[in-house]
Write a protein that holds these residues in place. Structure first.
Motif, PDB file in Angstrom:
ATOM      1  N   ASN A 196       2.961   6.117 -10.765  1.00  8.71           N
ATOM      2  CA  ASN A 196       2.909   5.415 -12.047  1.00  8.71           C
ATOM      3  C   ASN A 196       2.785   3.901 -11.885  1.00  8.71           C
ATOM      4  OD1 ASN A 196       3.134   7.778 -13.574  1.00  8.71           O
ATOM      5  ND2 ASN A 196       5.374   7.736 -13.478  1.00  8.71           N
ATOM      6  N   ALA A 197       3.021   3.412 -10.677  1.00 11.09           N
ATOM      7  CA  ALA A 197       2.908   1.977 -10.426  1.00 11.09           C
ATOM      8  C   ALA A 197       1.434   1.594 -10.324  1.00 11.09           C
ATOM      9  CB  ALA A 197       3.637   1.603  -9.140  1.00 11.09           C
ATOM     10  N   VAL A 198       1.031   0.599 -11.104  1.00 10.54           N
ATOM     11  CA  VAL A 198      -0.362   0.148 -11.066  1.00 10.54           C
ATOM     12  C   VAL A 198      -0.495  -1.233 -10.439  1.00 10.54           C
ATOM     13  CG1 VAL A 198      -1.041   1.535 -13.047  1.00 10.54           C
ATOM     14  CG2 VAL A 198      -0.206  -0.796 -13.410  1.00 10.54           C
ATOM     15  N   ALA A 199       0.625  -1.943 -10.311  1.00 10.70           N
ATOM     16  CA  ALA A 199       0.600  -3.279  -9.705  1.00 10.70           C
ATOM     17  C   ALA A 199       1.954  -3.550  -9.070  1.00 10.70           C
ATOM     18  CB  ALA A 199       0.282  -4.346 -10.745  1.00 10.70           C
ATOM     19  N   VAL A 200       1.919  -4.195  -7.905  1.00 13.07           N
ATOM     20  CA  VAL A 200       3.159  -4.491  -7.197  1.00 13.07           C
ATOM     21  C   VAL A 200       3.047  -5.870  -6.552  1.00 13.07           C
ATOM     22  CG1 VAL A 200       2.350  -3.306  -5.111  1.00 13.07           C
ATOM     23  CG2 VAL A 200       4.796  -3.663  -5.459  1.00 13.07           C
ATOM     24  N   ALA A 201       4.135  -6.620  -6.622  1.00 17.32           N
ATOM     25  CA  ALA A 201       4.192  -7.949  -6.012  1.00 17.32           C
ATOM     26  C   ALA A 201       5.509  -8.083  -5.266  1.00 17.32           C
ATOM     27  CB  ALA A 201       4.069  -9.041  -7.071  1.00 17.32           C
ATOM     28  N   GLY A 202       5.598  -9.104  -4.436  1.00 15.83           N
ATOM     29  CA  GLY A 202       6.818  -9.366  -3.683  1.00 15.83           C
ATOM     30  C   GLY A 202       7.256 -10.805  -3.866  1.00 15.83           C
ATOM     31  N   ARG A 203       8.071 -11.267  -2.939  1.00 12.10           N
ATOM     32  CA  ARG A 203       8.633 -12.618  -3.026  1.00 12.10           C
ATOM     33  C   ARG A 203       7.626 -13.650  -2.534  1.00 12.10           C
ATOM     34  NH1 ARG A 203      10.527 -17.258  -3.765  1.00 12.10           N
ATOM     35  NH2 ARG A 203      12.691 -17.839  -3.305  1.00 12.10           N
ATOM     36  N   VAL A 204       7.351 -14.626  -3.375  1.00 15.46           N
ATOM     37  CA  VAL A 204       6.521 -15.767  -2.998  1.00 15.46           C
ATOM     38  C   VAL A 204       7.445 -16.948  -2.729  1.00 15.46           C
ATOM     39  CG1 VAL A 204       4.710 -17.362  -3.732  1.00 15.46           C
ATOM     40  CG2 VAL A 204       4.601 -14.954  -4.398  1.00 15.46           C
ATOM     41  N   ARG A 205       7.174 -17.667  -1.651  1.00  8.66           N
ATOM     42  CA  ARG A 205       7.960 -18.857  -1.333  1.00  8.66           C
ATOM     43  C   ARG A 205       7.038 -20.066  -1.224  1.00  8.66           C
ATOM     44  NH1 ARG A 205      13.195 -17.584  -0.123  1.00  8.66           N
ATOM     45  NH2 ARG A 205      13.570 -15.412   0.477  1.00  8.66           N
ATOM     46  N   GLU A 206       7.554 -21.193  -1.657  1.00 15.17           N
ATOM     47  CA  GLU A 206       6.800 -22.427  -1.525  1.00 15.17           C
ATOM     48  C   GLU A 206       6.810 -22.864  -0.063  1.00 15.17           C
ATOM     49  OE1 GLU A 206       4.207 -24.985  -2.900  1.00 15.17           O
ATOM     50  OE2 GLU A 206       5.145 -23.419  -4.126  1.00 15.17           O
ATOM     51  N   SER A 215       0.829  -1.210   0.000  1.00 17.92           N
ATOM     52  CA  SER A 215       0.000   0.000   0.000  1.00 17.92           C
ATOM     53  C   SER A 215       0.859   1.253   0.000  1.00 17.92           C
ATOM     54  CB  SER A 215      -0.925   0.003   1.219  1.00 17.92           C
ATOM     55  OG  SER A 215      -1.807  -1.090   1.195  1.00 17.92           O
ATOM     56  N   GLN A 216       1.908   1.236   0.818  1.00 16.19           N
ATOM     57  CA  GLN A 216       2.806   2.385   0.889  1.00 16.19           C
ATOM     58  C   GLN A 216       3.526   2.598  -0.436  1.00 16.19           C
ATOM     59  OE1 GLN A 216       3.068   4.628   3.145  1.00 16.19           O
ATOM     60  NE2 GLN A 216       4.857   5.734   2.349  1.00 16.19           N
ATOM     61  N   TYR A 217       3.908   1.501  -1.082  1.00 15.48           N
ATOM     62  CA  TYR A 217       4.620   1.632  -2.355  1.00 15.48           C
ATOM     63  C   TYR A 217       3.719   2.268  -3.411  1.00 15.48           C
ATOM     64  CZ  TYR A 217       7.834   0.613  -6.122  1.00 15.48           C
ATOM     65  OH  TYR A 217       8.714   0.755  -7.168  1.00 15.48           O
ATOM     66  N   LEU A 218       2.495   1.801  -3.509  1.00 16.58           N
ATOM     67  CA  LEU A 218       1.572   2.375  -4.490  1.00 16.58           C
ATOM     68  C   LEU A 218       1.257   3.829  -4.166  1.00 16.58           C
ATOM     69  CD1 LEU A 218      -0.941  -0.573  -5.070  1.00 16.58           C
ATOM     70  CD2 LEU A 218       0.883   0.204  -6.596  1.00 16.58           C
ATOM     71  N   ALA A 219       1.197   4.153  -2.879  1.00 11.53           N
ATOM     72  CA  ALA A 219       0.887   5.525  -2.476  1.00 11.53           C
ATOM     73  C   ALA A 219       2.007   6.492  -2.838  1.00 11.53           C
ATOM     74  CB  ALA A 219       0.616   5.579  -0.973  1.00 11.53           C
ATOM     75  N   THR A 220       3.236   5.989  -2.895  1.00  5.03           N
ATOM     76  CA  THR A 220       4.389   6.860  -3.152  1.00  5.03           C
ATOM     77  C   THR A 220       4.941   6.728  -4.570  1.00  5.03           C
ATOM     78  OG1 THR A 220       5.845   5.162  -2.198  1.00  5.03           O
ATOM     79  CG2 THR A 220       5.076   6.915  -0.730  1.00  5.03           C
ATOM     80  N   HIS A 221       4.351   5.868  -5.384  1.00  9.70           N
ATOM     81  CA  HIS A 221       4.787   5.696  -6.777  1.00  9.70           C
ATOM     82  C   HIS A 221       3.544   5.761  -7.663  1.00  9.70           C
ATOM     83  CE1 HIS A 221       8.084   3.990  -4.417  1.00  9.70           C
ATOM     84  NE2 HIS A 221       8.875   4.209  -5.454  1.00  9.70           N
TER      85      HIS A 221
END
Length: 233
Positions: A27-37, A19-25
């Protein structure tokens, strides 16, 4: 809006980070992080999934189905294409990028995924489904400037289409060149080992064959829905 698959669990802190990343960027419309099995130790196929989730961080062309997206931007491009059997997230990301949006992957831990893939047939079926998605995605957007799935489809057609036909022709002709053609597969595995590791290199090469079946599924029956029913059994 946070999207998540039914076999996943969001880790604490991700929602705030995204949420913070989208609020401060803006032009960003989608953001993901690290997924682990969740259980990579259970099988080689779970480990393959874990390696697949481990992608470089930064601005990317596409992310998977576990991501936070700006709902207004998703609705502006009419959301996910519901007719797709698979590959709907990269296809959505492509349309978002065409409208000027940026797709980002962060190094932050995002989710645990439970593939529960312990049998060879499960991996084979998943790879076949991927081949179907490559063929369908190429048919939809391959002619565009992004060349969507063009390279992926070419690799499948070479390793599991053209090369086997050449090998068969050499076998039938009785010529000595068949031994040189056959060695291309282990050479491809060895070429991939430094980047992917031995286990993943082997299955990436072998996976071209079920992917080729998926491509044929789409080409022969996919447009009328027969192939989709096969995957839903």
């Amino acid at each position: 809006m946070q999207f998540i698959d039914g076999d996943c669990q969001i880790v604490p802190g991700w929602l705030e980070t995204a949420s913070q990343y989208l609020a401060t960027h803006e032009n960003a419309v989608a953001v993901a992080g690290r997924v682990r099995e969740r259980h990579p130790e259970k099988s080689v196929f779970n480990r393959l999934c874990d390696a697949e989730w481990n992608q470089p961080a930064g601005q990317v062309d596409a992310i998977g189905g576990i991501a936070m997206m700006r709902l207004d931007k998703v609705l502006a491009v009419e959301g996910f294409r519901e007719t797709l059997l698979a590959g709907e997230e990269p296809e959505l990301c492509l349309r978002l990028r065409r409208e000027g949006g940026e797709i980002w992957r962060l190094e932050t831990e995002m989710a645990l995924h439970d593939a529960d893939m312990t049998r060879f047939f499960q991996w084979w079926r998943r790879s076949r489904r991927a081949g179907y998605a490559y063929a369908e995605g190429r048919a939809l957007h391959g002619a565009g400037p992004e060349r969507h799935y063009v390279a992926e489809l070419r690799r499948i057609l070479f390793w599991a289409g053209l090369l086997p036909v050449v090998i068969l022709a050499l076998v039938l002709s009785g010529g000595p060149w068949v031994r040189y053609a056959l060695v291309l597969y282990p050479l491809q595995v060895l070429r991939l080992v430094p980047r992917e590791g031995g286990e993943r290199a082997f299955f990436l090469t072998l996976g071209k064959f079920p992917e080729m079946l998926g491509v044929l599924d789409y080409w022969i029956t996919g447009r009328c829905g027969v192939a989709i029913k096969r995957y839903q059994k």
